[in-house]
Design an enzyme around this catalytic site. Structure first.
Site, PDB file in Angstrom:
ATOM      1  N   TYR A 136      27.370  53.384  39.235  1.00  0.00           N
ATOM      2  CA  TYR A 136      26.492  52.464  38.509  1.00  0.00           C
ATOM      3  C   TYR A 136      26.749  52.611  37.019  1.00  0.00           C
ATOM      4  O   TYR A 136      26.976  53.726  36.547  1.00  0.00           O
ATOM      5  CB  TYR A 136      25.011  52.762  38.805  1.00  0.00           C
ATOM      6  CG  TYR A 136      24.536  52.266  40.150  1.00  0.00           C
ATOM      7  CD1 TYR A 136      25.294  51.390  40.925  1.00  0.00           C
ATOM      8  CD2 TYR A 136      23.310  52.650  40.653  1.00  0.00           C
ATOM      9  CE1 TYR A 136      24.849  50.941  42.156  1.00  0.00           C
ATOM     10  CE2 TYR A 136      22.847  52.195  41.889  1.00  0.00           C
ATOM     11  CZ  TYR A 136      23.633  51.332  42.626  1.00  0.00           C
ATOM     12  OH  TYR A 136      23.173  50.889  43.848  1.00  0.00           O
ATOM     13  N   ASP A 157      12.436  34.590  51.238  1.00  0.00           N
ATOM     14  CA  ASP A 157      12.059  34.983  49.878  1.00  0.00           C
ATOM     15  C   ASP A 157      10.861  35.950  49.930  1.00  0.00           C
ATOM     16  O   ASP A 157       9.801  35.600  50.469  1.00  0.00           O
ATOM     17  CB  ASP A 157      11.687  33.710  49.098  1.00  0.00           C
ATOM     18  CG  ASP A 157      11.416  34.014  47.630  1.00  0.00           C
ATOM     19  OD1 ASP A 157      11.473  33.086  46.817  1.00  0.00           O
ATOM     20  OD2 ASP A 157      11.152  35.204  47.310  1.00  0.00           O
ATOM     21  N   ALA A 158      11.037  37.113  49.357  1.00  0.00           N
ATOM     22  CA  ALA A 158       9.977  38.134  49.391  1.00  0.00           C
ATOM     23  C   ALA A 158       8.733  37.682  48.627  1.00  0.00           C
ATOM     24  O   ALA A 158       7.615  38.119  48.922  1.00  0.00           O
ATOM     25  CB  ALA A 158      10.504  39.437  48.804  1.00  0.00           C
ATOM     26  N   ASP A 163      21.580  45.603  53.146  1.00  0.00           N
ATOM     27  CA  ASP A 163      22.727  46.380  53.622  1.00  0.00           C
ATOM     28  C   ASP A 163      22.290  47.367  54.715  1.00  0.00           C
ATOM     29  O   ASP A 163      23.118  47.891  55.444  1.00  0.00           O
ATOM     30  CB  ASP A 163      23.389  47.129  52.446  1.00  0.00           C
ATOM     31  CG  ASP A 163      22.365  47.925  51.646  1.00  0.00           C
ATOM     32  OD1 ASP A 163      22.058  47.522  50.508  1.00  0.00           O
ATOM     33  OD2 ASP A 163      21.848  48.928  52.177  1.00  0.00           O
ATOM     34  N   TYR A 209      21.347  56.780  45.967  1.00  0.00           N
ATOM     35  CA  TYR A 209      20.401  55.687  45.749  1.00  0.00           C
ATOM     36  C   TYR A 209      19.487  55.492  46.958  1.00  0.00           C
ATOM     37  O   TYR A 209      18.256  55.488  46.855  1.00  0.00           O
ATOM     38  CB  TYR A 209      21.185  54.404  45.457  1.00  0.00           C
ATOM     39  CG  TYR A 209      20.327  53.195  45.278  1.00  0.00           C
ATOM     40  CD1 TYR A 209      20.123  52.306  46.339  1.00  0.00           C
ATOM     41  CD2 TYR A 209      19.705  52.926  44.066  1.00  0.00           C
ATOM     42  CE1 TYR A 209      19.313  51.192  46.185  1.00  0.00           C
ATOM     43  CE2 TYR A 209      18.903  51.817  43.905  1.00  0.00           C
ATOM     44  CZ  TYR A 209      18.710  50.953  44.971  1.00  0.00           C
ATOM     45  OH  TYR A 209      17.911  49.847  44.812  1.00  0.00           O
ATOM     46  N   GLN A 210      20.101  55.373  48.182  1.00  0.00           N
ATOM     47  CA  GLN A 210      19.292  55.061  49.375  1.00  0.00           C
ATOM     48  C   GLN A 210      18.297  56.180  49.674  1.00  0.00           C
ATOM     49  O   GLN A 210      17.140  55.919  50.025  1.00  0.00           O
ATOM     50  CB  GLN A 210      20.187  54.886  50.607  1.00  0.00           C
ATOM     51  CG  GLN A 210      21.439  54.101  50.405  1.00  0.00           C
ATOM     52  CD  GLN A 210      21.213  52.584  50.353  1.00  0.00           C
ATOM     53  OE1 GLN A 210      20.099  52.106  50.430  1.00  0.00           O
ATOM     54  NE2 GLN A 210      22.303  51.852  50.180  1.00  0.00           N
ATOM     55  N   ASP A 236      14.180  47.227  47.004  1.00  0.00           N
ATOM     56  CA  ASP A 236      15.600  47.528  46.783  1.00  0.00           C
ATOM     57  C   ASP A 236      16.273  46.230  46.338  1.00  0.00           C
ATOM     58  O   ASP A 236      16.977  45.566  47.102  1.00  0.00           O
ATOM     59  CB  ASP A 236      16.218  48.045  48.091  1.00  0.00           C
ATOM     60  CG  ASP A 236      17.721  48.189  47.984  1.00  0.00           C
ATOM     61  OD1 ASP A 236      18.395  48.220  49.032  1.00  0.00           O
ATOM     62  OD2 ASP A 236      18.218  48.240  46.835  1.00  0.00           O
ATOM     63  N   GLN A 265      24.667  34.002  46.156  1.00  0.00           N
ATOM     64  CA  GLN A 265      25.524  34.829  45.299  1.00  0.00           C
ATOM     65  C   GLN A 265      26.915  34.947  45.928  1.00  0.00           C
ATOM     66  O   GLN A 265      27.107  34.629  47.092  1.00  0.00           O
ATOM     67  CB  GLN A 265      24.919  36.239  45.176  1.00  0.00           C
ATOM     68  CG  GLN A 265      24.652  36.905  46.506  1.00  0.00           C
ATOM     69  CD  GLN A 265      23.477  37.868  46.474  1.00  0.00           C
ATOM     70  OE1 GLN A 265      23.145  38.456  45.435  1.00  0.00           O
ATOM     71  NE2 GLN A 265      22.818  38.020  47.620  1.00  0.00           N
TER      72      GLN A 265
HETATM   73  N1  JA2 Z   1      20.284  47.254  45.466  1.00  0.00           N
HETATM   74  C1  JA2 Z   1      21.157  47.953  44.549  1.00  0.00           C
HETATM   75  C2  JA2 Z   1      20.487  48.186  43.240  1.00  0.00           C
HETATM   76  C3  JA2 Z   1      21.484  48.455  42.136  1.00  0.00           C
HETATM   77  C4  JA2 Z   1      22.075  47.175  41.646  1.00  0.00           C
HETATM   78  C5  JA2 Z   1      23.183  47.422  40.662  1.00  0.00           C
HETATM   79  C6  JA2 Z   1      22.717  48.180  39.474  1.00  0.00           C
HETATM   80  N2  JA2 Z   1      23.281  49.301  39.040  1.00  0.00           N
HETATM   81  C7  JA2 Z   1      22.655  49.681  37.915  1.00  0.00           C
HETATM   82  C8  JA2 Z   1      22.834  50.760  37.047  1.00  0.00           C
HETATM   83  C9  JA2 Z   1      22.015  50.895  35.938  1.00  0.00           C
HETATM   84  C10 JA2 Z   1      21.015  49.970  35.698  1.00  0.00           C
HETATM   85  C11 JA2 Z   1      20.828  48.885  36.570  1.00  0.00           C
HETATM   86  C12 JA2 Z   1      21.660  48.758  37.678  1.00  0.00           C
HETATM   87  N3  JA2 Z   1      21.718  47.838  38.679  1.00  0.00           N
END
Ligand code: JA2
Length: 292
Positions: A228, A140-141, A89, A64-65, A159, A34
């Site tokens: 997000y 790869d998980a 991260d 989030y974390q 995650d 990516q």
């Molecule tokens: N490891 C980070 C996870 C978030 C990735 C980015 C992201 N942010 C979001 C908000 C709403 C729905 C799906 C989403 N995906």
């Protein structure tokens, strides 16, 4: 002439786009998987972006974390072995290491560049890698979990980035089957589960798969993450058949964990009230997403 990218034509949130003011681009490279971008924003601190999607900002990553880790780990008595899928991260690792009962943490991250970039630009998250209980596997998980010993883990935290491209397989049934196999009876899974405003179909699909795969319980929780899309992110919590798990009332409250709030930096979002409140769902979600 340079073609302006069509910001509104994206698979996860078509018709919407979000903007954060960029002060300075700090890093921009393509890994084998990516595009990895880091920039200094004017109001959210540093920002990590993968393939154009905001993964975290210094200002709101705590929501989030902390939630993706403590929602599962505070729901079981004494977590000892934990697997983190993704999370390169380091933020999830930082939160897992608050739990002194944990003895062994495996993390399987596919992209070494994410780890290197976090160590360079996000030291407050990469600190998670310094814990001696952490065992890093770059790969790869899907393969990692196929080889995991049966019943190995008390908790697995996925995650992942969005189920577009390489991460698509992380929301499909075969993957959930390997997770269920790798968890002990009464073990718990928590994975990132999109937005209740945008993805109720995808959430329903995941819940249907999980209800089949995890004979225990399946719950949906959510948290506010301003950077997000739609301002919220969801979490799917599953328990394998075994001692029943009450996800809503934490059996192992963080407030009672010795040292959970001092080291690594104090908790900024999660607490036991936020834990229980996270499972309260709006009427439209209850109607569109059957959790029975
Ligand atoms: N490891 C980070 C996870 C978030 C990735 C980015 C992201 N942010 C979001 C908000 C709403 C729905 C799906 C989403 N995906």
């Amino acid at each position: 002439k340079s073609v302006k990218p069509d910001y509104f034509n994206n698979p996860m949130w078509p018709g919407e786009a979000h903007s954060i003011k960029v002060e300075e681009i700090l890093y921009r490279e393509k890994s084998d998987y990516q595009e990895v971008l880091v920039f200094e924003s004017s109001t959210y601190g540093k920002v990590l972006v993968l393939d154009g999607i905001v993964q975290l900002t210094e200002k709101d990553e705590c929501a989030y974390q902390e939630m993706i880790v403590h929602l599962p780990l505070c729901s079981i008595q004494s977590p000892k072995t934990v697997l983190v899928v993704g999370g390169g991260d380091g933020g999830v690792l930082r939160e897992v290491s608050r739990h002194s009962s944990v003895e062994h943490i495996d993390i399987c991250e596919i992209d070494q560049m994410v780890i290197d970039v976090s160590r360079k630009f996000f030291p407050d998250l990469a600190v998670g890698f310094e814990d001696s209980r952490v065992h890093l596997h770059v790969g790869d998980a899907i393969e990692f979990l196929k080889c995991a010993p049966e019943g190995r883990y008390d908790a697995i935290i996925v995650d992942s980035s969005d189920p577009v491209g390489p991460a698509q397989e992380l929301v499909e049934k075969p993957f959930f089957d390997t997770i269920a196999k790798a968890l002990r009876p009464g073990g718990v899974l928590c994975n990132m589960a999109e937005s209740m405003w945008l993805h109720t179909h995808l959430i329903q699909d995941m819940i249907s798969i999980c209800r089949e795969t995890f004979k225990g319980s399946v719950h949906y929780a959510w948290a506010s993450v301003p950077t997000y899309p739609s301002g919220v992110i969801g979490f799917l919590l599953c328990a394998t058949k075994g001692p029943p798990v009450d996800f809503v009332n934490p059996i192992n409250p963080i407030e009672k964990l010795e040292g959970a709030n001092e080291h690594k930096r104090e908790l900024r979002f999660y607490n036991s009230e936020m834990h229980s409140a996270a499972f309260a769902l709006p009427g439209f979600v209850k109607r569109e997403v059957s959790l029975l």
